[in-house]
Design a protein around this motif. Structure first.
Motif, PDB file in Angstrom:
ATOM      1  N   GLN A 192       2.609   1.389   3.451  1.00 18.75           N
ATOM      2  CA  GLN A 192       3.706   0.323   3.616  1.00 18.75           C
ATOM      3  C   GLN A 192       4.794   0.961   2.832  1.00 18.75           C
ATOM      4  O   GLN A 192       6.060   0.562   3.280  1.00 18.75           O
ATOM      5  CB  GLN A 192       3.164  -0.985   3.054  1.00 18.75           C
ATOM      6  N   ARG A 224       0.544   7.606  -3.002  1.00 15.35           N
ATOM      7  CA  ARG A 224       2.091   7.037  -2.924  1.00 15.35           C
ATOM      8  C   ARG A 224       3.191   8.280  -2.684  1.00 15.35           C
ATOM      9  O   ARG A 224       3.870   8.279  -2.025  1.00 15.35           O
ATOM     10  CB  ARG A 224       2.438   5.845  -3.890  1.00 15.35           C
ATOM     11  N   SER A 274       0.977  -1.047   0.065  1.00 13.90           N
ATOM     12  CA  SER A 274      -0.071   0.001   0.033  1.00 13.90           C
ATOM     13  C   SER A 274       0.924   1.349   0.008  1.00 13.90           C
ATOM     14  O   SER A 274       2.138   1.100   0.011  1.00 13.90           O
ATOM     15  CB  SER A 274      -0.945  -0.220   1.277  1.00 13.90           C
ATOM     16  N   HIS A 315      -4.079  -0.428  -5.564  1.00 15.88           N
ATOM     17  CA  HIS A 315      -3.562  -0.479  -3.923  1.00 15.88           C
ATOM     18  C   HIS A 315      -2.627   0.670  -3.535  1.00 15.88           C
ATOM     19  O   HIS A 315      -2.393   0.817  -2.135  1.00 15.88           O
ATOM     20  CB  HIS A 315      -3.279  -1.852  -3.526  1.00 15.88           C
ATOM     21  N   ALA A 316      -1.995   1.175  -4.589  1.00 16.58           N
ATOM     22  CA  ALA A 316      -0.991   2.208  -4.058  1.00 16.58           C
ATOM     23  C   ALA A 316      -1.017   3.421  -5.146  1.00 16.58           C
ATOM     24  O   ALA A 316       0.163   3.335  -5.758  1.00 16.58           O
ATOM     25  CB  ALA A 316       0.217   1.828  -3.821  1.00 16.58           C
TER      26      ALA A 316
END
Length: 422
Positions: free
Chosen positions: A169, A202, A166, A196-197
């Motif tokens: 993360q 990000r 992610s 997801h990212a």
């Protein structure tokens, strides 16, 4: 080669007379076709036709390298003659048009019926012609300034796992890598703008970590965000990176294309990290495709600052000699008297143990040495992985073997024990 021409060198294979084939090549890629047409005057040919500068015949072979229905229909048999052909083209046929330059030197030639093998081996351009195209914005010196690494190699790594983390993360991993002491971090080529990212999440998350690290330590870590996408989307992504204080973006060159990369280069002051994924499809057959010298020349005309060359003793198919030659191509000016070198980026299975071969071959610190598993999988953690790389470089520059240097360098010793036994 006169001042207004560029020259391409090819390796060809044919059952025909190589000199005749070279003449066909010159005609097809300039003002001719399979027969002379109305309007193709002597004056036009003098001004616009490519010229065969030389044909050096090599050893013939018994079998063709590639199938060719055109020759089969004519019942042509071997021997299959190989030759090195040099052809020069009028620069004014192309102008400052990179896609057309690529189409001229590496276009329909691959489909010629006269050949069972054709490979573009080299390109030569004049200083004047090179200046018509984009120069690197950062290159070697600018990348060193941006990272504060005045001497020694730039030590980098890649976000691993390749894809799946992610935004949060990813930022946490970047924080750990910054603390480990890397100079450079890049996204993997398969992670650009995943659901997801997404880059919109990000980039701010990662840059927050990098800015905090700079405030604490004074150290600027260069992060190459993979913004590979449609052209307009790449421009938006680059603007986001710049707004967040970033200094580098990455593009998958073959997937984006020359025009998109040129547009990106002209729109952003950020360093442009050129990833060559897919190059193997263009290069692995010895009688087909394009050499790295010609490949990197074309992309450097688009204004990239870094070029991937793979790594010595790595996990990919290229020989060490090819990797070294590729790095030297990046470190050489494209034309005499110019300062347009780009930073060669070594990667693929690199760790402390591959450093001596790398330094011994290139004899320079002007490179980006990227290690994924060699840092992140070090048994004592990424900090030790980075330390092991720097210790290996110190040993190589001093001419000391890694085992001898490792007696007083625990991180290097542990790397040799762990990775050397795999």
């Amino acid at each position: 080669m006169s001042a207004d021409r560029f020259q391409a060198t090819y390796l060809i294979e044919t059952p025909l007379d190589p000199e005749r084939v070279a003449d066909v090549m010159a005609g097809e890629q300039s003002c001719g076709t399979f027969t002379r047409v109305q309007g193709e005057t002597d004056e036009l040919r003098e001004r616009a036709r490519a010229v065969v500068e030389g044909v050096d015949e090599l050893e013939a072979v018994d079998r063709p390298s590639l199938p060719n229905a055109w020759l089969e229909r004519q019942g042509r048999a071997g021997p299959w003659r190989r030759a090195r052909v040099r052809i020069s083209f009028p620069a004014d046929n192309v102008g400052a048009n990179l896609p057309t330059l690529a189409s001229t030197v590496a276009g329909n030639l691959y489909d010629l019926g006269e050949t069972t093998g054709l490979r573009l081996e080299a390109l030569r351009i004049t200083p004047g012609y090179r200046k018509r195209f984009d120069m690197p914005r950062a290159g070697i010196a600018g990348t060193r300034r941006a990272t504060g690494v005045a001497a020694g190699p730039l030590v980098g790594t890649i976000i691993k796992p390749n894809v799946g983390l992610s935004a949060g993360q990813t930022a946490a991993l970047v924080d750990r890598l910054c603390k480990a002491g890397v100079d450079f971090i890049k996204d993997d080529e398969v992670c650009a703008n995943p659901v997801h990212a997404p880059l919109a999440e990000r980039v701010p998350a990662v840059m927050r970590v990098i800015r905090d690290h700079r405030q604490r330590t004074g150290k600027v870590v260069m992060m190459a965000f993979n913004i590979t996408d449609e052209t307009e989307a790449m421009l938006r992504h680059a603007e986001l990176v710049e707004r967040e204080g970033g200094n580098c973006v990455m593009a998958s060159l073959n997937a984006c294309g020359y025009s998109a990369v040129q547009t990106l280069r002209r729109a952003t002051p950020l360093a442009l990290h050129g990833h060559r994924n897919g190059y193997g499809a263009l290069s692995r057959h010895p009688q087909l495709g394009i050499s790295f010298q010609a490949y990197q020349l074309l992309w450097r005309l688009a204004g990239v600052d870094h070029m991937h060359v793979h790594g010595l003793q790595g996990k990919f198919s290229q020989s060490d000699d090819e990797v070294v030659e590729s790095a030297r191509d990046c470190l050489a000016p494209l034309a005499p008297g110019l300062d347009d070198q780009v930073l060669p980026a070594f990667s693929s299975g690199q760790w402390a143990g591959t450093v001596p071969a790398t330094y011994g071959a290139v004899r320079t610190d002007d490179l980006l040495f990227m290690s994924g598993g060699g840092i992140l999988a070090h048994p004592d953690g990424p900090e030790a992985g980075v330390a092991s790389l720097r210790q290996a470089w110190a040993a190589a520059r001093a001419g000391i073997s890694l085992p001898d240097y490792a007696r007083d360098a625990q991180e290097l010793r542990r790397a040799l024990e762990f990775f050397g036994s795999r």
